[in-house]
Design a protein around this motif. Structure first.
Motif, short mmCIF file in Angstrom:
data_model
loop_
_atom_site.label_atom_id
_atom_site.label_comp_id
_atom_site.label_asym_id
_atom_site.label_seq_id
_atom_site.Cartn_x
_atom_site.Cartn_y
_atom_site.Cartn_z
N ALA A 28 13.75 -7.24 17.91
CA ALA A 28 13.22 -5.93 18.31
C ALA A 28 13.10 -5.85 19.83
O ALA A 28 13.37 -4.81 20.44
N MET A 29 12.72 -6.97 20.45
CA MET A 29 12.64 -6.98 21.93
C MET A 29 14.03 -6.75 22.53
O MET A 29 14.18 -6.02 23.51
N ALA A 30 15.04 -7.39 21.93
CA ALA A 30 16.41 -7.20 22.43
C ALA A 30 16.78 -5.73 22.36
O ALA A 30 17.42 -5.19 23.27
N LYS A 70 14.91 -3.38 22.85
CA LYS A 70 14.23 -2.70 23.96
C LYS A 70 14.72 -3.23 25.31
O LYS A 70 14.10 -2.99 26.34
N GLY A 71 15.76 -4.05 25.28
CA GLY A 71 16.34 -4.51 26.54
C GLY A 71 15.66 -5.74 27.13
O GLY A 71 15.71 -5.94 28.35
N VAL A 72 15.06 -6.58 26.28
CA VAL A 72 14.45 -7.82 26.77
C VAL A 72 14.95 -8.98 25.90
O VAL A 72 14.75 -8.97 24.69
N LEU A 73 15.59 -9.96 26.53
CA LEU A 73 16.18 -11.06 25.75
C LEU A 73 15.35 -12.33 25.84
O LEU A 73 15.02 -12.80 26.94
N THR A 74 14.99 -12.88 24.70
CA THR A 74 14.42 -14.22 24.64
C THR A 74 14.68 -14.77 23.24
O THR A 74 15.17 -14.05 22.37
N ARG A 75 14.39 -16.08 23.05
CA ARG A 75 14.57 -16.69 21.73
C ARG A 75 13.24 -17.26 21.28
O ARG A 75 12.51 -17.84 22.09
N LEU A 98 7.21 -7.10 24.13
CA LEU A 98 6.72 -8.02 23.11
C LEU A 98 5.59 -7.35 22.32
O LEU A 98 5.57 -7.38 21.08
N ARG A 99 4.68 -6.70 23.06
CA ARG A 99 3.54 -6.07 22.37
C ARG A 99 4.04 -4.99 21.40
O ARG A 99 3.65 -4.95 20.23
N GLU A 100 4.93 -4.15 21.88
CA GLU A 100 5.44 -3.07 21.01
C GLU A 100 6.21 -3.64 19.83
O GLU A 100 6.11 -3.14 18.70
N SER A 101 6.96 -4.71 20.07
CA SER A 101 7.77 -5.27 18.99
C SER A 101 6.90 -5.92 17.91
O SER A 101 7.17 -5.80 16.72
N VAL A 102 5.83 -6.60 18.34
CA VAL A 102 4.91 -7.19 17.35
C VAL A 102 4.33 -6.07 16.50
O VAL A 102 4.26 -6.16 15.27
N ARG A 103 3.93 -4.99 17.18
CA ARG A 103 3.34 -3.85 16.45
C ARG A 103 4.32 -3.28 15.44
O ARG A 103 3.97 -3.07 14.28
N THR A 104 5.55 -3.04 15.87
CA THR A 104 6.47 -2.37 14.95
C THR A 104 6.97 -3.32 13.86
O THR A 104 7.09 -2.93 12.71
#
Ligand code: PMP
Length: 504
Positions: free
Chosen positions: A455-457, A459-464, A490-496
């Motif tokens: 989900a972060m990806a 939104k344009g943020v890459l991590t593993r 990260l916050r928005e992705s955890v929420r969704t």
């Protein structure tokens, strides 16, 4: 010019779709379930600038794990680019077997200077006159020699083989044994795997490996000796225990010594165990643990592949120095050449070096080496990297970034799916849980970490992730705005993704 326009200009270059097809047809990716991979359109990175990566379609992403913990100063850095280009115009590679080269010799000198420097000082990182807090046992272990290789695993293989043979030759042990930490990860070559203790990765190969001993590592959030109820804070700060983890370690090293065969070496990732799940050690643990190991005859092997080069603290070249520990072996890789070239180094003492000296016919030579040992391109990038690390304004920027990261992460505590947040320098691990009060974890099969990172990806943020732990490890050049975007996504992705429960 965008990557797309460039491809249109350079006729004959495969299109994005063709590149995706080539990848799917031919490439096997590391630590990746390829069945899942083959179902998805891959992100194909074409360019980078600072903390930003750009894919073949021109879409931009923040590099929130510094391209798997390697990149220090950002992509396309003019100083690093210039250093590599300048070296390339002279020679790309020549062998270290029987020949020396200029950048490798200079780099070795610079590494030794930094790796014996015990700490920060008011004049900044680079002063030669540090008012030292002397690291423990410094006199035993002045680092004096550098053996180059090309990645973290090989740097650890070199340390392992040297420590093994040194224990035998110095008469300390006829059957040298090693002690490493539960959850340890030191690389994927067979020797490094033998030192590792992550069942998911290592169990299948157990019959291929030599035996090493493992000892409890401090993992305060899930420690059976920690009697504290869960709080909305880093578990290291509210733990209730009596350092039982150190008692366990002490028993182990004493028992081995009593058998008349002290450990050849205690092998550890200082301050933070990366692949174990970004497990940060409580303050004081490293100094005490290494003190116990040393007292019972073990040498110290610090795997600083992740933690070195100021990752764990803006002014600290080695994480070990933050706890006044001076190891006998230090492995460096990942960011050694700024994350631009595959380069690694194993540093050790004069005493170890001397144990391999002799007449040729005694065959005491260290019979080990790699084709690219001391590669001049990598060494040139590394020399430039070390200069950048010692630059005053860069140092201040890292200090600011560390506290900005701390502030930004605080906002995550409002999410009930956050169990622990562990930050050391510019490394952060955010542990996702089903229930923060009971610390109940998500089952690995639920892929909570993977789904959040996907989900972060988006939104344009890459991590593993590592299991249920999301890793944030920004390049040192990251701006405050970029940092905030990483944490916000990260916050928005955890929420969704994990949704459900309301904010606390
Ligand atoms: N040691 C540590 C602490 C690491 O984190 C890693 C890689 N994640 C390695 C060794 C192995 O490094 P490499 O992948 O370059 O072989």
């Amino acid at each position: 010019m965008t990557p797309k326009q460039r491809r249109q200009r350079d006729k004959g270059t495969p299109s994005a779709a063709q590149l995706a097809k080539l990848d799917h047809q031919y490439v096997w990716h590391p630590f990746t379930q390829m069945r899942d991979w083959l179902r998805k359109k891959p992100v194909i990175i074409a360019e980078g600038n600072g903390a930003v990566l750009r894919d073949v379609d021109g879409r931009e992403y923040l590099d929130a794990n510094s391209s798997i913990w390697t990149n220090l100063h950002g992509h396309n850095h003019p100083v690093l680019n210039r250093a590599i280009r300048a070296q390339l115009s002279r020679i790309g590679h020549s062998s270290a077997l029987g020949l020396a080269n200029e950048p490798a010799s200079i780099l070795a000198r610079d590494l030794i200077a930094l790796a014996n420097r015990p700490g920060p000082n008011p004049d900044g990182f680079a002063s030669r006159h540090s008012p030292t807090r002397s690291p423990r046992s410094n006199s035993h272990s002045r680092l004096a020699k550098v053996f180059f290789s090309d990645n973290g695993s090989t740097a650890m293989e070199v340390a392992l083989k040297l420590a093994y043979e040194y224990a035998r030759r110095s008469g300390r042990s006829r059957r040298p044994r090693f002690l490493s930490l539960d959850g340890a990860y030191h690389g994927d070559t067979v020797g490094a795997v033998a030192l590792g203790h992550i069942d998911l990765f290592h169990q299948s190969y157990s019959r291929l490996l030599f035996k090493t001993d493992k000892v409890m590592a401090p993992y305060c959030y899930r420690c059976p000796f920690n009697h504290a109820r869960a709080e909305r804070a880093d578990a290291r700060d509210y733990r209730k225990c009596h350092w039982e983890c150190l008692d366990v370690l002490e028993k182990k090293v004493c028992r081995q010594r009593k058998k008349g065969n002290p450990y050849a070496a205690f092998v550890f990732e200082p301050l933070i165990q990366g692949a174990a799940g970004i497990i940060a050690q409580p303050s004081g643990w490293l100094q005490r643990a290494t003190g116990l190991a040393r007292t019972q005859g073990a040498l110290l092997v610090a795997d600083e592949v992740l933690t070195g080069l100021c990752r764990t603290g803006s002014e600290w070249f080695l994480a070990s120095h933050q706890e006044q520990v001076q190891p006998d072996f230090v492995a460096l890789a990942k960011g050694l050449a700024g994350g631009y070239m595959p380069l690694a180094a194993t540093l050790t003492t004069q005493a170890v070096f001397d144990a391999f000296l002799g007449d040729y016919a005694e065959f005491k030579t260290f019979f080990h080496g790699h084709s690219f040992t001391g590669n001049p391109l990598g060494a040139s990038a590394a020399i430039a990297n070390l200069k950048l690390l010692q630059d005053r304004s860069g140092l201040r920027w890292r200090q600011r970034l560390e506290s900005q990261l701390r502030d930004a992460l605080r906002s995550l505590w409002q999410l009930p799916q956050i169990g622990d947040i562990r930050q050391v320098g510019l490394i952060a691990g955010i542990e996702l849980v089903k229930n923060w009060r009971t610390r109940e974890p998500f089952a690995l099969s639920e892929r909570a970490g993977i789904r959040v990172c996907d989900a972060m990806a988006g939104k344009g943020v890459l991590t593993r992730p590592i299991g249920n732990v999301v890793v944030l490890m920004p390049p040192y050049c990251t701006t405050q705005q970029q940092l905030n975007r990483m944490v916000e996504s990260l916050r928005e992705s955890v929420r969704t993704v994990l949704g459900g429960a309301k904010s606390i």
